[in-house]
Each structure stands twice: as C-alpha cells, then as structure tokens.
Design an enzyme around this catalytic site. Structure first.
Site, PDB file in Angstrom:
ATOM      1  CE  LYS A 144      26.903   1.608 -27.822  1.00 28.16           C
ATOM      2  NZ  LYS A 144      27.292   0.593 -28.824  1.00 28.16           N
ATOM      3  NE  ARG A 160      30.892  -1.883 -24.192  1.00 27.93           N
ATOM      4  CZ  ARG A 160      31.307  -0.837 -24.888  1.00 27.93           C
ATOM      5  NH1 ARG A 160      30.949   0.374 -24.548  1.00 27.93           N
ATOM      6  NH2 ARG A 160      32.053  -1.005 -25.955  1.00 27.93           N
ATOM      7  NE  ARG A 203      33.097   2.327 -35.868  1.00 27.45           N
ATOM      8  CZ  ARG A 203      32.501   1.941 -34.743  1.00 27.45           C
ATOM      9  NH1 ARG A 203      31.418   2.568 -34.312  1.00 27.45           N
ATOM     10  NH2 ARG A 203      32.942   0.910 -34.045  1.00 27.45           N
ATOM     11  NE  ARG A 232      36.519   2.429 -32.330  1.00 29.62           N
ATOM     12  CZ  ARG A 232      35.357   2.298 -31.699  1.00 29.62           C
ATOM     13  NH1 ARG A 232      34.379   3.160 -31.899  1.00 29.62           N
ATOM     14  NH2 ARG A 232      35.167   1.309 -30.860  1.00 29.62           N
ATOM     15  NE  ARG A 292      34.503  -3.172 -30.632  1.00 28.45           N
ATOM     16  CZ  ARG A 292      34.430  -2.452 -31.763  1.00 28.45           C
ATOM     17  NH1 ARG A 292      35.185  -2.773 -32.798  1.00 28.45           N
ATOM     18  NH2 ARG A 292      33.627  -1.437 -31.842  1.00 28.45           N
TER      19      ARG A 292
HETATM   20  P1  AMP Z   1      33.080   1.857 -27.712  1.00 33.53           P
HETATM   21  O1  AMP Z   1      33.654   3.091 -28.306  1.00 33.53           O
HETATM   22  O2  AMP Z   1      31.915   2.104 -26.799  1.00 33.53           O
HETATM   23  O3  AMP Z   1      32.790   0.793 -28.748  1.00 33.53           O
HETATM   24  O4  AMP Z   1      34.214   1.236 -26.765  1.00 33.53           O
HETATM   25  C1  AMP Z   1      35.468   0.845 -27.285  1.00 33.53           C
HETATM   26  C2  AMP Z   1      36.199  -0.001 -26.255  1.00 33.53           C
HETATM   27  O5  AMP Z   1      36.447   0.779 -25.072  1.00 33.53           O
HETATM   28  C3  AMP Z   1      35.455  -1.231 -25.747  1.00 33.53           C
HETATM   29  O6  AMP Z   1      35.587  -2.348 -26.610  1.00 33.53           O
HETATM   30  C4  AMP Z   1      36.143  -1.461 -24.400  1.00 33.53           C
HETATM   31  O7  AMP Z   1      37.430  -2.019 -24.557  1.00 33.53           O
HETATM   32  C5  AMP Z   1      36.325  -0.028 -23.912  1.00 33.53           C
HETATM   33  N1  AMP Z   1      35.142   0.432 -23.163  1.00 33.53           N
HETATM   34  C6  AMP Z   1      34.278   1.429 -23.512  1.00 33.53           C
HETATM   35  N2  AMP Z   1      33.320   1.577 -22.598  1.00 33.53           N
HETATM   36  C7  AMP Z   1      33.570   0.653 -21.632  1.00 33.53           C
HETATM   37  C8  AMP Z   1      32.931   0.285 -20.420  1.00 33.53           C
HETATM   38  N3  AMP Z   1      31.809   0.913 -20.015  1.00 33.53           N
HETATM   39  N4  AMP Z   1      33.472  -0.720 -19.688  1.00 33.53           N
HETATM   40  C9  AMP Z   1      34.590  -1.350 -20.069  1.00 33.53           C
HETATM   41  N5  AMP Z   1      35.248  -1.078 -21.216  1.00 33.53           N
HETATM   42  C10 AMP Z   1      34.746  -0.086 -21.986  1.00 33.53           C
END
Ligand code: AMP
Length: 191
Positions: A13, A88, A127, A136, A147
């Site tokens: 994404k 989400r 990654r 990360r 996740r």
């Molecule tokens: P991402 O970079 O989108 O994979 O997000 C990394 C982490 O950030 C996720 O596993 C959640 O802990 C948090 N996070 C990101 N976007 C959201 C969201 N829309 N709602 C809740 N937690 C989020």
C-alpha cells in the site's frame, strides 16, 4: 481524487500510494507513518501508540479518526487524498463517512490490493532487512502474526462494506510493483 487503498500488511500500500501521489497528484495520508512520526517525536499520542503498535494491535479509533479529520483539512488535500492504512475497521469507516459528509466530500474509489497471506511474511522479512536505520518495531514474527489476525478480523470486513456501497475495485497485489501500479491506474480510469 479521493481514494482508499485497502490491503493486508506487506501488500504494498505504501509503495503504491507514493506512486499514485506522484502520478495522480493526490496527497498520501498514511496513519501508520503519522503515528510512527508521533512515536519518534515523543508526543502524547506517540507515547500512547508506541506499545500498541509494537504489539501489532490497533491504536484507538478516536485517535486516528481525529488525526485524519485534521489532516484532510490541510490545503495539500484540497486536490485529493489517498488514505493508506485508514480506515482499519468498520467503526473507522463509519466515522470516515460521517466526517466526509460533514466536510461535503465524497470518496471516488476504494481499491483493494489483494495478496495471499503466504507471501506477506517473506515480503515483510525482506522489508525489515532493507529498512534504513533498522526494522520497524512491528516488523518481527510475533507482531506480524498479530497484524495479520487483526487484518482478517477487523479490516477485511471493509471489503464487503465498500462492495455494498458499489465503490470497491480490486487489483492483484502479487504481480510485480510496476504491474500493480498499471493495474491501479487502469481501474481508476474505469471509474
Ligand atoms: P501501518 O504502517 O499501516 O502498517 O500501521 C502500523 C501500525 O500503526 C498498525 O499496526 C497499528 O498499530 C497502527 N495504525 C496505523 N493505522 C491505524 C488505524 N487506522 N487504526 C488503528 N491503528 C492504526
């Protein structure tokens, strides 16, 4: 154009959103990037989110909804935005509908980047090994497992949510990066 990119962790994404930002001129809004920046800056939200994110759980809905609502009001979103990692879950999607209604805005499309779970683990391991400055906090086996569970239980229902609204498109996220970009541009042209 106002878009949502949906897909599991490791679907690409972020990579595709950055390309669409460049090609379509809509601002990429990644809640994950914003939350990581808050963690690094040590803000109140960052302190609240740090442990939750490291475990691969979701940060409370009201936190991300408010971040996105404020961000959409910024001038660089006037020509369009692309939501990456938000919503989400269904509660966030409903909050987004309400918020966009209040702002007199409408989504143009929601695009699912479909990828089988089997290849996500190896993608995320790749990654993690390639991230400058180290992986990360949540790119490790335990957190990734969580996740993926969270994705299937809470985020995947959004596919039907947006299908029922008639705005869902889907691309094959298992193709190579350039091919996925081409597919995205094609489905967005068909709108
Ligand atoms: P991402 O970079 O989108 O994979 O997000 C990394 C982490 O950030 C996720 O596993 C959640 O802990 C948090 N996070 C990101 N976007 C959201 C969201 N829309 N709602 C809740 N937690 C989020």
């Amino acid at each position: 154009m106002k878009l949502i990119l949906l897909g599991p962790p490791g679907a690409g994404k972020g990579t595709q959103a950055a390309r669409l930002e460049e090609n379509l001129g809509c601002t990429q809004l990644s809640t994950g990037d914003m939350l990581r920046a808050a963690v690094t800056a040590g803000t109140e939200i960052g302190l609240q989110a740090k442990g939750i994110m490291a475990r691969g759980e979701l940060v409370p809905d009201e936190v991300v909804v408010s971040i996105i609502s404020d961000r959409i009001d910024e001038p660089d979103c006037a020509s369009g935005f692309l939501l990456d990692g938000f919503p989400r879950n269904v509660a966030q999607a409903e909050a987004l509908d309400l918020m966009l209604g209040e702002k007199n805005l409408q989504l143009d499309a929601v695009v699912e980047i479909a990828v089988d779970d089997g290849i996500l683990v190896s993608r995320i391991e790749k990654r993690a090994s390639e991230t400058a400055g180290g992986p990360r906090d949540d790119d490790n086996a335990e957190s990734l497992k969580n996740r993926l569970v969270v994705y299937h239980e809470q985020t995947a229902p959004l596919i039907d949510y947006y299908k029922n609204k008639g705005i869902l498109k889907s691309v094959n996220g298992m193709a190579d990066i350039d091919n996925v970009t081409t597919q995205l541009e094609e489905v967005l042209k068909q709108r």
